[in-house]
Design a protein around this motif. Structure first.
Motif, PDB file in Angstrom:
ATOM      1  N   THR A   1       0.819  -1.205   0.000  1.00 20.88           N
ATOM      2  CA  THR A   1       0.000   0.000   0.000  1.00 20.88           C
ATOM      3  C   THR A   1       0.856   1.259   0.000  1.00 20.88           C
ATOM      4  O   THR A   1       2.000   1.261   0.444  1.00 20.88           O
ATOM      5  N   ILE A   2       0.276   2.316  -0.522  1.00 22.53           N
ATOM      6  CA  ILE A   2       0.947   3.606  -0.613  1.00 22.53           C
ATOM      7  C   ILE A   2       0.095   4.614   0.155  1.00 22.53           C
ATOM      8  O   ILE A   2      -1.114   4.673  -0.035  1.00 22.53           O
ATOM      9  N   ASP A   3       0.753   5.369   1.020  1.00 24.56           N
ATOM     10  CA  ASP A   3       0.062   6.444   1.722  1.00 24.56           C
ATOM     11  C   ASP A   3       0.158   7.710   0.863  1.00 24.56           C
ATOM     12  O   ASP A   3       1.241   8.248   0.658  1.00 24.56           O
ATOM     13  N   VAL A   4      -0.987   8.129   0.341  1.00 28.39           N
ATOM     14  CA  VAL A   4      -0.991   9.255  -0.606  1.00 28.39           C
ATOM     15  C   VAL A   4      -0.421  10.524   0.020  1.00 28.39           C
ATOM     16  O   VAL A   4       0.274  11.298  -0.637  1.00 28.39           O
ATOM     17  N   ASP A   5      -0.665  10.716   1.325  1.00 26.91           N
ATOM     18  CA  ASP A   5      -0.151  11.914   1.995  1.00 26.91           C
ATOM     19  C   ASP A   5       1.377  11.952   2.005  1.00 26.91           C
ATOM     20  O   ASP A   5       1.974  13.017   2.090  1.00 26.91           O
TER      21      ASP A   5
ATOM     22  N   VAL B   1      -2.491   9.897  -8.321  1.00 24.91           N
ATOM     23  CA  VAL B   1      -1.140   9.345  -8.228  1.00 24.91           C
ATOM     24  C   VAL B   1      -0.848   8.477  -9.453  1.00 24.91           C
ATOM     25  O   VAL B   1      -1.584   7.536  -9.748  1.00 24.91           O
ATOM     26  N   LEU B   2       0.207   8.846 -10.148  1.00 28.40           N
ATOM     27  CA  LEU B   2       0.644   8.063 -11.288  1.00 28.40           C
ATOM     28  C   LEU B   2       1.695   7.057 -10.824  1.00 28.40           C
ATOM     29  O   LEU B   2       2.684   7.436 -10.200  1.00 28.40           O
TER      30      LEU B   2
ATOM     31  N   LEU C   1      -0.338   3.166 -14.227  1.00 25.73           N
ATOM     32  CA  LEU C   1      -1.722   3.323 -13.788  1.00 25.73           C
ATOM     33  C   LEU C   1      -1.852   4.635 -13.022  1.00 25.73           C
ATOM     34  O   LEU C   1      -0.961   5.003 -12.266  1.00 25.73           O
ATOM     35  N   THR C   2      -2.941   5.326 -13.250  1.00 23.75           N
ATOM     36  CA  THR C   2      -3.205   6.530 -12.468  1.00 23.75           C
ATOM     37  C   THR C   2      -4.316   6.224 -11.476  1.00 23.75           C
ATOM     38  O   THR C   2      -5.397   5.786 -11.874  1.00 23.75           O
ATOM     39  N   TYR C   3      -4.032   6.425 -10.225  1.00 20.86           N
ATOM     40  CA  TYR C   3      -5.058   6.255  -9.185  1.00 20.86           C
ATOM     41  C   TYR C   3      -5.717   7.598  -8.931  1.00 20.86           C
ATOM     42  O   TYR C   3      -5.035   8.570  -8.624  1.00 20.86           O
ATOM     43  N   VAL C   4      -7.004   7.637  -9.124  1.00 24.99           N
ATOM     44  CA  VAL C   4      -7.738   8.884  -8.895  1.00 24.99           C
ATOM     45  C   VAL C   4      -8.681   8.693  -7.711  1.00 24.99           C
ATOM     46  O   VAL C   4      -9.252   7.622  -7.537  1.00 24.99           O
ATOM     47  N   PRO C   5      -8.821   9.733  -6.884  1.00 24.52           N
ATOM     48  CA  PRO C   5      -9.710   9.589  -5.729  1.00 24.52           C
ATOM     49  C   PRO C   5     -11.135   9.318  -6.179  1.00 24.52           C
ATOM     50  O   PRO C   5     -11.616   9.949  -7.122  1.00 24.52           O
TER      51      PRO C   5
ATOM     52  N   LYS D   1      -7.048   7.524   1.939  1.00 21.62           N
ATOM     53  CA  LYS D   1      -5.749   8.065   1.561  1.00 21.62           C
ATOM     54  C   LYS D   1      -4.699   7.000   1.323  1.00 21.62           C
ATOM     55  O   LYS D   1      -3.518   7.287   1.221  1.00 21.62           O
ATOM     56  N   THR D   2      -5.133   5.756   1.214  1.00 23.22           N
ATOM     57  CA  THR D   2      -4.167   4.725   0.863  1.00 23.22           C
ATOM     58  C   THR D   2      -4.560   4.011  -0.426  1.00 23.22           C
ATOM     59  O   THR D   2      -5.737   3.823  -0.714  1.00 23.22           O
ATOM     60  N   ILE D   3      -3.531   3.676  -1.178  1.00 23.40           N
ATOM     61  CA  ILE D   3      -3.719   2.957  -2.432  1.00 23.40           C
ATOM     62  C   ILE D   3      -3.144   1.559  -2.240  1.00 23.40           C
ATOM     63  O   ILE D   3      -2.004   1.418  -1.793  1.00 23.40           O
TER      64      ILE D   3
END
Ligand SMILES: [Zn+2]
Ligand SMILES: [Zn+2]
Length: 197
Positions: free
Chosen positions: A5-9, A58-59, A89-93, A131-133
């Motif tokens: 997982t990625i923390d967007v913040d 997030v790209l 991949l682009t992650y969009v909220p 806020k996590t991917i």
């Protein structure tokens, strides 16, 4: 295993490198997807990615290899390869109850446009909430897409002789091949049945 997982913040606006280990079990479970492949993981893999943030989008750009092992479907020899996996991949909220984005004229689709987009034409978008991917589903899918369904040691592999079992890549055994075509075999048995009656 460590979560993928990625923390967007925590992502730098200017972009940053991201790395995670993919255990053998993860790669194996990906290979047993739908449809399953006939490969299994020959070991663990390491994902190295570049993360870029624009607004809350997030790209993720990644290229890595997974070590695979399988058995040639023709000659049954062991096949070992490092399959390159690409993930962009682009992650969009996911649209929430937040402020409604401005609507384009003549554009009355119900769903709001993503706040920021890199290049919707070429980069796939995936929604995320909070806020996590979680990269695991995309990684699993990408591995399954990249890996061929069945292993072949070489595109030109001649396989084994169905009569004597000899590896035809080494030498021709001289067995009669035409009679072994299953369609002919079926015809033959039909003719035999007729004669017996
Ligand atoms: Zn082969
Ligand atoms: Zn033979």
């Amino acid at each position: 295993m460590e979560p993928l997982t990625i923390d967007v913040d925590e992502i730098d606006e200017s972009g940053q490198a991201w790395q995670a280990d993919l255990p053998r079990e993860f790669v194996d479970s990906a290979l047993r997807g739908e449809p399953p492949t006939e490969f299994h993981a020959a070991g663990a893999a390491t994902v190295r990615a570049r993360l870029t943030k624009i607004g809350r989008s997030v790209l993720v750009q990644s290229r890595f290899t997974v070590p695979l092992e399988g058995q040639c479907k023709r000659c049954l020899k062991k096949v070992r390869l490092d399959e390159p996996i690409d993930l962009t991949l682009t992650y969009v909220p996911r649209a929430g109850p937040a402020p409604e984005p401005p609507r384009r004229a003549g554009h009355d689709r119900a769903e709001p446009e993503p706040a920021a987009s890199f290049d919707a034409e070429t980069v796939d978008e995936e929604p995320y909430s909070g806020k996590t991917i979680d990269l695991a589903p995309a990684l699993r899918e990408q591995i399954l897409l990249a890996v061929p369904p069945s292993p072949v040691c070489d595109e030109a592999c001649k396989g084994l002789c169905p009569t004597c079992g000899k590896d035809l890549n080494a030498d021709d055994c001289g067995c009669e091949k035409t009679t072994l075509d299953p369609r002919w075999a079926a015809l033959k048995s039909i003719q035999l049945e007729k004669k017996e009656k």
